[in-house]
Design a protein around this motif. Structure first.
Motif, PDB file in Angstrom:
ATOM      1  N   GLY A  75       0.802  -1.219   0.000  1.00 35.45           N
ATOM      2  CA  GLY A  75       0.000   0.000   0.000  1.00 35.45           C
ATOM      3  C   GLY A  75       0.832   1.264   0.000  1.00 35.45           C
ATOM      4  O   GLY A  75       0.344   2.328  -0.394  1.00 35.45           O
ATOM      5  N   PHE A  76       2.112   1.183   0.442  1.00 37.16           N
ATOM      6  CA  PHE A  76       2.979   2.365   0.405  1.00 37.16           C
ATOM      7  C   PHE A  76       3.184   2.797  -1.045  1.00 37.16           C
ATOM      8  O   PHE A  76       3.359   1.970  -1.923  1.00 37.16           O
ATOM      9  N   ARG A  77       3.142   4.107  -1.248  1.00 37.89           N
ATOM     10  CA  ARG A  77       3.466   4.654  -2.566  1.00 37.89           C
ATOM     11  C   ARG A  77       4.970   4.892  -2.604  1.00 37.89           C
ATOM     12  O   ARG A  77       5.533   5.486  -1.684  1.00 37.89           O
ATOM     13  N   VAL A  78       5.626   4.407  -3.662  1.00 37.19           N
ATOM     14  CA  VAL A  78       7.092   4.500  -3.754  1.00 37.19           C
ATOM     15  C   VAL A  78       7.534   4.986  -5.133  1.00 37.19           C
ATOM     16  O   VAL A  78       6.832   4.812  -6.121  1.00 37.19           O
ATOM     17  N   ARG A  79       8.702   5.608  -5.127  1.00 41.98           N
ATOM     18  CA  ARG A  79       9.387   5.975  -6.372  1.00 41.98           C
ATOM     19  C   ARG A  79      10.635   5.106  -6.422  1.00 41.98           C
ATOM     20  O   ARG A  79      11.453   5.136  -5.501  1.00 41.98           O
ATOM     21  N   VAL A  80      10.772   4.307  -7.480  1.00 41.29           N
ATOM     22  CA  VAL A  80      11.892   3.368  -7.586  1.00 41.29           C
ATOM     23  C   VAL A  80      12.787   3.771  -8.754  1.00 41.29           C
ATOM     24  O   VAL A  80      12.331   3.858  -9.895  1.00 41.29           O
ATOM     25  N   GLU A  81      14.048   4.049  -8.444  1.00 41.36           N
ATOM     26  CA  GLU A  81      15.044   4.237  -9.507  1.00 41.36           C
ATOM     27  C   GLU A  81      15.641   2.867  -9.750  1.00 41.36           C
ATOM     28  O   GLU A  81      16.089   2.196  -8.813  1.00 41.36           O
ATOM     29  N   HIS A  82      15.619   2.432 -11.000  1.00 40.15           N
ATOM     30  CA  HIS A  82      16.010   1.050 -11.291  1.00 40.15           C
ATOM     31  C   HIS A  82      16.723   0.944 -12.628  1.00 40.15           C
ATOM     32  O   HIS A  82      16.737   1.887 -13.425  1.00 40.15           O
ATOM     33  N   ALA A  83      17.303  -0.226 -12.856  1.00 37.95           N
ATOM     34  CA  ALA A  83      17.963  -0.500 -14.131  1.00 37.95           C
ATOM     35  C   ALA A  83      16.937  -0.425 -15.249  1.00 37.95           C
ATOM     36  O   ALA A  83      15.761  -0.745 -15.042  1.00 37.95           O
ATOM     37  N   SER A  84      17.385  -0.013 -16.426  1.00 35.90           N
ATOM     38  CA  SER A  84      16.453   0.155 -17.539  1.00 35.90           C
ATOM     39  C   SER A  84      16.042  -1.173 -18.163  1.00 35.90           C
ATOM     40  O   SER A  84      15.023  -1.259 -18.816  1.00 35.90           O
ATOM     41  N   PHE A  85      16.812  -2.210 -17.938  1.00 39.26           N
ATOM     42  CA  PHE A  85      16.463  -3.511 -18.493  1.00 39.26           C
ATOM     43  C   PHE A  85      15.457  -4.210 -17.583  1.00 39.26           C
ATOM     44  O   PHE A  85      15.439  -3.989 -16.379  1.00 39.26           O
ATOM     45  N   MET A  86      14.613  -5.054 -18.190  1.00 37.83           N
ATOM     46  CA  MET A  86      13.694  -5.895 -17.427  1.00 37.83           C
ATOM     47  C   MET A  86      13.629  -7.253 -18.096  1.00 37.83           C
ATOM     48  O   MET A  86      13.707  -7.344 -19.317  1.00 37.83           O
ATOM     49  N   THR A  87      13.476  -8.287 -17.286  1.00 34.13           N
ATOM     50  CA  THR A  87      13.305  -9.614 -17.861  1.00 34.13           C
ATOM     51  C   THR A  87      11.949  -9.673 -18.545  1.00 34.13           C
ATOM     52  O   THR A  87      11.071  -8.860 -18.272  1.00 34.13           O
ATOM     53  N   ALA A  88      11.787 -10.653 -19.405  1.00 37.90           N
ATOM     54  CA  ALA A  88      10.535 -10.786 -20.157  1.00 37.90           C
ATOM     55  C   ALA A  88       9.486 -11.601 -19.414  1.00 37.90           C
ATOM     56  O   ALA A  88       8.433 -11.886 -19.947  1.00 37.90           O
ATOM     57  N   GLY A  89       9.760 -11.988 -18.175  1.00 34.73           N
ATOM     58  CA  GLY A  89       8.827 -12.821 -17.417  1.00 34.73           C
ATOM     59  C   GLY A  89       7.593 -12.063 -16.973  1.00 34.73           C
ATOM     60  O   GLY A  89       7.428 -10.873 -17.231  1.00 34.73           O
ATOM     61  N   ILE A  90       6.707 -12.780 -16.288  1.00 32.95           N
ATOM     62  CA  ILE A  90       5.501 -12.171 -15.721  1.00 32.95           C
ATOM     63  C   ILE A  90       5.552 -12.400 -14.215  1.00 32.95           C
ATOM     64  O   ILE A  90       5.494 -13.551 -13.782  1.00 32.95           O
ATOM     65  N   PRO A  91       5.692 -11.373 -13.384  1.00 36.45           N
ATOM     66  CA  PRO A  91       5.868  -9.982 -13.821  1.00 36.45           C
ATOM     67  C   PRO A  91       7.295  -9.744 -14.305  1.00 36.45           C
ATOM     68  O   PRO A  91       8.202 -10.504 -13.954  1.00 36.45           O
ATOM     69  N   PRO A  92       7.520  -8.680 -15.084  1.00 35.73           N
ATOM     70  CA  PRO A  92       8.895  -8.356 -15.458  1.00 35.73           C
ATOM     71  C   PRO A  92       9.696  -8.041 -14.207  1.00 35.73           C
ATOM     72  O   PRO A  92       9.150  -7.586 -13.201  1.00 35.73           O
ATOM     73  N   GLN A  93      11.012  -8.307 -14.269  1.00 37.32           N
ATOM     74  CA  GLN A  93      11.868  -8.107 -13.102  1.00 37.32           C
ATOM     75  C   GLN A  93      13.059  -7.239 -13.470  1.00 37.32           C
ATOM     76  O   GLN A  93      13.545  -7.283 -14.597  1.00 37.32           O
ATOM     77  N   THR A  94      13.520  -6.466 -12.498  1.00 32.40           N
ATOM     78  CA  THR A  94      14.710  -5.652 -12.686  1.00 32.40           C
ATOM     79  C   THR A  94      15.314  -5.358 -11.311  1.00 32.40           C
ATOM     80  O   THR A  94      14.769  -5.763 -10.289  1.00 32.40           O
ATOM     81  N   THR A  95      16.427  -4.665 -11.310  1.00 33.15           N
ATOM     82  CA  THR A  95      17.146  -4.357 -10.081  1.00 33.15           C
ATOM     83  C   THR A  95      16.848  -2.941  -9.629  1.00 33.15           C
ATOM     84  O   THR A  95      16.957  -2.002 -10.414  1.00 33.15           O
ATOM     85  N   ALA A  96      16.498  -2.780  -8.358  1.00 31.11           N
ATOM     86  CA  ALA A  96      16.243  -1.450  -7.792  1.00 31.11           C
ATOM     87  C   ALA A  96      17.548  -0.857  -7.290  1.00 31.11           C
ATOM     88  O   ALA A  96      18.309  -1.518  -6.592  1.00 31.11           O
ATOM     89  N   PHE A  97      17.806   0.417  -7.656  1.00 33.30           N
ATOM     90  CA  PHE A  97      18.969   1.137  -7.131  1.00 33.30           C
ATOM     91  C   PHE A  97      18.559   1.942  -5.896  1.00 33.30           C
ATOM     92  O   PHE A  97      19.274   1.974  -4.903  1.00 33.30           O
ATOM     93  N   THR A  98      17.404   2.617  -5.981  1.00 30.45           N
ATOM     94  CA  THR A  98      16.880   3.421  -4.871  1.00 30.45           C
ATOM     95  C   THR A  98      15.368   3.223  -4.786  1.00 30.45           C
ATOM     96  O   THR A  98      14.680   3.214  -5.813  1.00 30.45           O
ATOM     97  N   VAL A  99      14.873   3.044  -3.562  1.00 30.72           N
ATOM     98  CA  VAL A  99      13.426   2.976  -3.311  1.00 30.72           C
ATOM     99  C   VAL A  99      13.099   4.086  -2.318  1.00 30.72           C
ATOM    100  O   VAL A  99      13.647   4.115  -1.212  1.00 30.72           O
ATOM    101  N   GLN A 100      12.251   5.037  -2.723  1.00 27.80           N
ATOM    102  CA  GLN A 100      11.889   6.178  -1.866  1.00 27.80           C
ATOM    103  C   GLN A 100      10.397   6.109  -1.585  1.00 27.80           C
ATOM    104  O   GLN A 100       9.577   6.055  -2.516  1.00 27.80           O
ATOM    105  N   ILE A 101      10.035   6.093  -0.314  1.00 28.89           N
ATOM    106  CA  ILE A 101       8.606   6.180   0.058  1.00 28.89           C
ATOM    107  C   ILE A 101       8.150   7.617  -0.206  1.00 28.89           C
ATOM    108  O   ILE A 101       8.834   8.565   0.174  1.00 28.89           O
ATOM    109  N   ILE A 102       7.018   7.766  -0.897  1.00 32.42           N
ATOM    110  CA  ILE A 102       6.481   9.109  -1.200  1.00 32.42           C
ATOM    111  C   ILE A 102       5.037   9.183  -0.734  1.00 32.42           C
ATOM    112  O   ILE A 102       4.422   8.183  -0.396  1.00 32.42           O
ATOM    113  N   ARG A 103       4.470  10.363  -0.735  1.00 35.54           N
ATOM    114  CA  ARG A 103       3.071  10.536  -0.302  1.00 35.54           C
ATOM    115  C   ARG A 103       2.104   9.995  -1.324  1.00 35.54           C
ATOM    116  O   ARG A 103       2.297  10.012  -2.469  1.00 35.54           O
TER     117      ARG A 103
END
Length: 196
Positions: free
Chosen positions: A168-196
């Protein structure tokens, strides 16, 4: 030297080689001069399963080329690169399995990072990932891998832990631009910031 010739090298019998195309480098580590490159793929010749993850053992015997066909060192490989690779069909029973890499060719380099905003749907502290929905639609889910160097920030910009995040937390995630083709797509998070 053409990279297709490397795929069919006479010193590596064809029946013992697995070939993958457009694989994504998920992680790279090094131990005593040997590089370990974890890749995920969905396009594989000679595989039992159409998609999987494998940890490649990259040694001095591994032929590695950039997009222009120039020979490069293992240290020049980066997380997020798209590669074609061939490796031994003899693998360890570990998770992910480990195999000797024979050939790697970089086909695409990643853009540095992308930012995605959404609501946390799941927090898994055991496997170190979060699932974020970018809209109300469940198909908008993205699985972000949380690495030891991923920075997690609370609402006030102070560092916090993965266990502090809640569905339920709203977040802003800075992440790698690549994503796997799976469901759901996956990638690596560099920064996760909780936002309002």
């Amino acid at each position: 030297m053409d990279h297709i010739d490397n795929f069919a090298s006479p010193r590596r019998p064809d029946r013992n080689v697995i070939r993958v195309f457009s694989a994504i480098i998920e992680d790279i580590s090094r131990d005593r001069g040997t590089f370990f490159v974890t890749i995920s793929y969905t396009n594989c010749a000679g595989c039992d399963r159409p998609s999987d993850t494998v940890r490649l053992v990259v040694s001095q015997d591994t032929d590695i080329f950039d997009e222009q066909g120039r020979s490069i060192r293992p240290g020049e490989l980066e997380r997020g690169m798209t590669i074609d690779a061939s490796f031994s069909s003899a693998m360890t029973r570990s998770i992910p399995p480990q195999a000797q890499a024979f050939f790697i060719r970089v086909t695409e380099r990643p853009v540095q990072s992308v930012t995605t905003t959404g609501r946390v749907a799941e927090v898994n502290t055991r496997s170190n990932f979060i699932i974020v929905l970018t809209s109300q639609n469940p198909s908008s889910a993205i699985r972000f891998h949380i690495l030891p160097d991923t920075v997690i920030l609370d609402l006030f910009g102070r560092r916090t832990r993965l266990s502090s995040l809640r569905p339920g937390f709203r977040v802003r995630v800075e992440h790698a631009s690549f994503m796997t083709a799976g469901i759901p797509p996956q990638t690596t998070a560099f920064t996760v910031q909780i936002i309002r």
